[in-house]
Design a protein around this motif. Sequence first.
Motif, PDB file in Angstrom:
ATOM      1  N   GLU A 120       4.973   9.924   2.549  1.00  0.00           N
ATOM      2  CA  GLU A 120       5.745   8.765   2.646  1.00  0.00           C
ATOM      3  C   GLU A 120       5.952   8.458   4.226  1.00  0.00           C
ATOM      4  OE1 GLU A 120       9.941   6.956   1.260  1.00  0.00           O
ATOM      5  OE2 GLU A 120       9.131   8.946   0.415  1.00  0.00           O
ATOM      6  N   PRO A 121       6.400   9.265   5.062  1.00  0.00           N
ATOM      7  CA  PRO A 121       6.320   8.752   6.466  1.00  0.00           C
ATOM      8  C   PRO A 121       4.964   8.421   7.148  1.00  0.00           C
ATOM      9  CG  PRO A 121       6.681  11.213   6.524  1.00  0.00           C
ATOM     10  CD  PRO A 121       6.844  10.487   5.005  1.00  0.00           C
ATOM     11  N   LEU A 122       3.932   9.165   6.764  1.00  0.00           N
ATOM     12  CA  LEU A 122       2.759   8.567   7.224  1.00  0.00           C
ATOM     13  C   LEU A 122       2.187   7.335   6.741  1.00  0.00           C
ATOM     14  CD1 LEU A 122       0.763  11.905   7.077  1.00  0.00           C
ATOM     15  CD2 LEU A 122       1.765  10.760   9.095  1.00  0.00           C
ATOM     16  N   THR A 123       2.328   6.963   5.647  1.00  0.00           N
ATOM     17  CA  THR A 123       1.843   5.715   4.882  1.00  0.00           C
ATOM     18  C   THR A 123       2.797   4.521   5.379  1.00  0.00           C
ATOM     19  OG1 THR A 123       3.160   6.113   2.899  1.00  0.00           O
ATOM     20  CG2 THR A 123       0.884   6.812   2.803  1.00  0.00           C
ATOM     21  N   GLU A 124       4.222   4.832   5.705  1.00  0.00           N
ATOM     22  CA  GLU A 124       5.213   3.765   6.008  1.00  0.00           C
ATOM     23  C   GLU A 124       4.960   3.524   7.460  1.00  0.00           C
ATOM     24  OE1 GLU A 124       9.872   2.766   6.136  1.00  0.00           O
ATOM     25  OE2 GLU A 124       9.188   4.465   4.988  1.00  0.00           O
ATOM     26  N   ILE A 125       4.719   4.587   8.411  1.00  0.00           N
ATOM     27  CA  ILE A 125       4.703   4.369   9.889  1.00  0.00           C
ATOM     28  C   ILE A 125       3.355   3.751  10.163  1.00  0.00           C
ATOM     29  CG2 ILE A 125       4.666   5.707  12.063  1.00  0.00           C
ATOM     30  CD1 ILE A 125       6.675   7.596  10.797  1.00  0.00           C
ATOM     31  N   ILE A 126       2.258   4.459   9.646  1.00  0.00           N
ATOM     32  CA  ILE A 126       0.853   3.909   9.966  1.00  0.00           C
ATOM     33  C   ILE A 126       0.574   2.647   9.345  1.00  0.00           C
ATOM     34  CG2 ILE A 126      -1.554   4.571  10.041  1.00  0.00           C
ATOM     35  CD1 ILE A 126      -0.693   7.593  10.083  1.00  0.00           C
ATOM     36  N   PHE A 127       0.816   2.344   7.913  1.00  0.00           N
ATOM     37  CA  PHE A 127       0.262   1.386   7.191  1.00  0.00           C
ATOM     38  C   PHE A 127       1.545   0.441   6.877  1.00  0.00           C
ATOM     39  CE2 PHE A 127      -3.286   4.358   6.627  1.00  0.00           C
ATOM     40  CZ  PHE A 127      -4.219   3.722   7.181  1.00  0.00           C
ATOM     41  N   ALA A 128       2.589   0.565   7.022  1.00  0.00           N
ATOM     42  CA  ALA A 128       3.772  -0.028   6.459  1.00  0.00           C
ATOM     43  C   ALA A 128       3.648  -0.309   5.079  1.00  0.00           C
ATOM     44  CB  ALA A 128       3.534  -1.492   7.253  1.00  0.00           C
ATOM     45  N   GLU A 129       2.936   0.819   4.357  1.00  0.00           N
ATOM     46  CA  GLU A 129       2.786   0.571   2.707  1.00  0.00           C
ATOM     47  C   GLU A 129       3.450   1.903   2.276  1.00  0.00           C
ATOM     48  OE1 GLU A 129       2.050  -1.628   1.250  1.00  0.00           O
ATOM     49  OE2 GLU A 129       1.053  -3.275   2.051  1.00  0.00           O
ATOM     50  N   PRO A 130       4.760   2.097   2.288  1.00  0.00           N
ATOM     51  CA  PRO A 130       5.354   3.595   1.833  1.00  0.00           C
ATOM     52  C   PRO A 130       4.894   3.902   0.433  1.00  0.00           C
ATOM     53  CG  PRO A 130       7.226   1.656   2.080  1.00  0.00           C
ATOM     54  CD  PRO A 130       5.760   1.125   2.605  1.00  0.00           C
ATOM     55  N   GLY A 131       4.609   2.815  -0.342  1.00  0.00           N
ATOM     56  CA  GLY A 131       4.105   2.803  -1.902  1.00  0.00           C
ATOM     57  C   GLY A 131       3.029   3.572  -2.041  1.00  0.00           C
ATOM     58  N   ALA A 132       2.154   3.580  -0.854  1.00  0.00           N
ATOM     59  CA  ALA A 132       0.848   4.442  -0.961  1.00  0.00           C
ATOM     60  C   ALA A 132       1.097   5.851  -0.989  1.00  0.00           C
ATOM     61  CB  ALA A 132      -0.013   4.051   0.158  1.00  0.00           C
ATOM     62  N   ALA A 133       2.376   6.535  -0.651  1.00  0.00           N
ATOM     63  CA  ALA A 133       2.703   7.805  -0.635  1.00  0.00           C
ATOM     64  C   ALA A 133       2.418   8.267  -2.160  1.00  0.00           C
ATOM     65  CB  ALA A 133       4.060   7.912  -0.016  1.00  0.00           C
ATOM     66  N   VAL A 134       2.644   7.349  -3.100  1.00  0.00           N
ATOM     67  CA  VAL A 134       2.436   7.863  -4.571  1.00  0.00           C
ATOM     68  C   VAL A 134       0.924   8.626  -4.630  1.00  0.00           C
ATOM     69  CG1 VAL A 134       2.536   7.363  -6.932  1.00  0.00           C
ATOM     70  CG2 VAL A 134       4.381   6.626  -5.537  1.00  0.00           C
TER      71      VAL A 134
END
Length: 543
Positions: free
Chosen positions: A350-364
Amino acid sequence: MSENNERGSFMKGAAILTAAGLAARVMGFGYRVILTRIIGAEGMGLYQMAYPIYTVLLVVSRSGIPVALAKLIADKIAAEKNREAYKIFRVARKMSFLVGLVVSIIMALSAKPLINLLSLDPRSYYAVLAISPAIFVVSIMASYRGFFQGLQDMVPTAKSQILEQFIRMFTMIGLVVFLVPYGLDYAAAGASFGAVSGASAGLLILLYIYAKRKENIFSFLQGGHDSVDLSTNNVVKRIVSLGVPITLGALVMPLMSLVDLVFVPNRLQAAGYMVREATALYGMFAAVAMPLVNFPTIITVSLSASLVPSIAEAFTLGKYKLINYRTQTALRLTVLISLPAAVGLFLLAEPLTEIIFAEPGAAVPLRFVAWGVFFIALQQTSTGILNGIGKTSIPARNLMIGAVFNGIINYTLTAIPGIGIRGAALGTTIGFAIAAFLNLYFVKKETSFVINSKTMILKPLFSVLLMGGFVKIFYNLLKNLMTINNLSYAYQISTFTTVAAAALFYFVVLLLLREIKYQDLSVIPIFGVRLANLLKKLGFLNG
């Protein structure tokens, strides 16, 4: 050449390609982050829709030739048949030119019919059209890379990779910024055209290096005492016999992406999502989660490329002990690198997808496909080993079997509302797991390679378990501490500090377990030898 030098040469080649690949991946990561923030998941979904079509046709035009070329040239050089090696290159270069040109034209002319056939978003048409010329350029470039790799000179390939990605990055970002006011379809096309400009730059530097070294290359390749008994037809047949299975194997991966492209948006719609929602979810999986998964595999891609000529040379000379050593080294490093990468992506999804891509939904999807890092890496390294000994059809068949399982799981699970995009991620992971384990079975069968369970299973698992516990504790403590003190960018700093601390922690654990070897560190560019000597002096390395 002594055995130690032979071993060092193999590792040095892999290290050079890894350093270049890492630089290229960092730039690739950079432009994906910027593009995602400019055009969002929906725009990246359109951009990504061009790539499975492009990569399938690109594989057809060029994948088998450079690997077959590297193996055949390494075989001839080992047997001191230098003139025959040069003839093989000249024939392969002509083949690459003709096949690349034809396939590139086919892609451009069939862009609309392909989009309609695959039921893709019609807005992806310009992206498919813009990327089609890259096939021709990349095909020619691949023949020169295969030539230099056959000579076990990885520097030209490394330089071309870096320049290719550098030019690609600036072209993509510039065109996207310029075209985004006109619509996402035009912006996606601008991003796709970066592959053309980047490949052109990569080819130009290879041509420059070839021209600069032409005199030395000719004196070496034509300086042998062998007569050229190979006819052009025989060379073509040999390249085809080796290259077709390699191409089929390489074709499976983009076909898996194509299966994802066809199944995921459509099956998500069957699960109740609207077209735009399905495109965005596909973008999260294909343009956010998969790049994160593929990033750590740059090392195994480099190992695989270096393994083909080095194992082919050892196989031609009958040095089976050297083959065993190189196999053991490559698989050990694959496990030591890919396993912690998989755990890290799972825990910090979750932190990686949100911080890097601004797409926290991709953590799923990332949490499910993170384990694919380990299996993709094993599949790549074992494929390099099997290609090096001439068993090119085996990894192709195994990957096809994995792709079938991927397709079945993907199609079945993605349409279930409670699973959705997780089904695509799970299918990818299981597909590569099956291919990897089948490859390992045949590596053992064909090379009499013996798996050292202590070195390749028990110690890495123990180290990764310790690292996983460290990540959970360290990340939560650091984030809470920084949040309480109202520090700026607490989320970002705590995430990347945890990544760095976890890598250091894992390295120290491996040192204490005596799993890091002198040779592993000494081939690292710039500081590797000094670090290896320091640790040896401190008693952490045996040499």
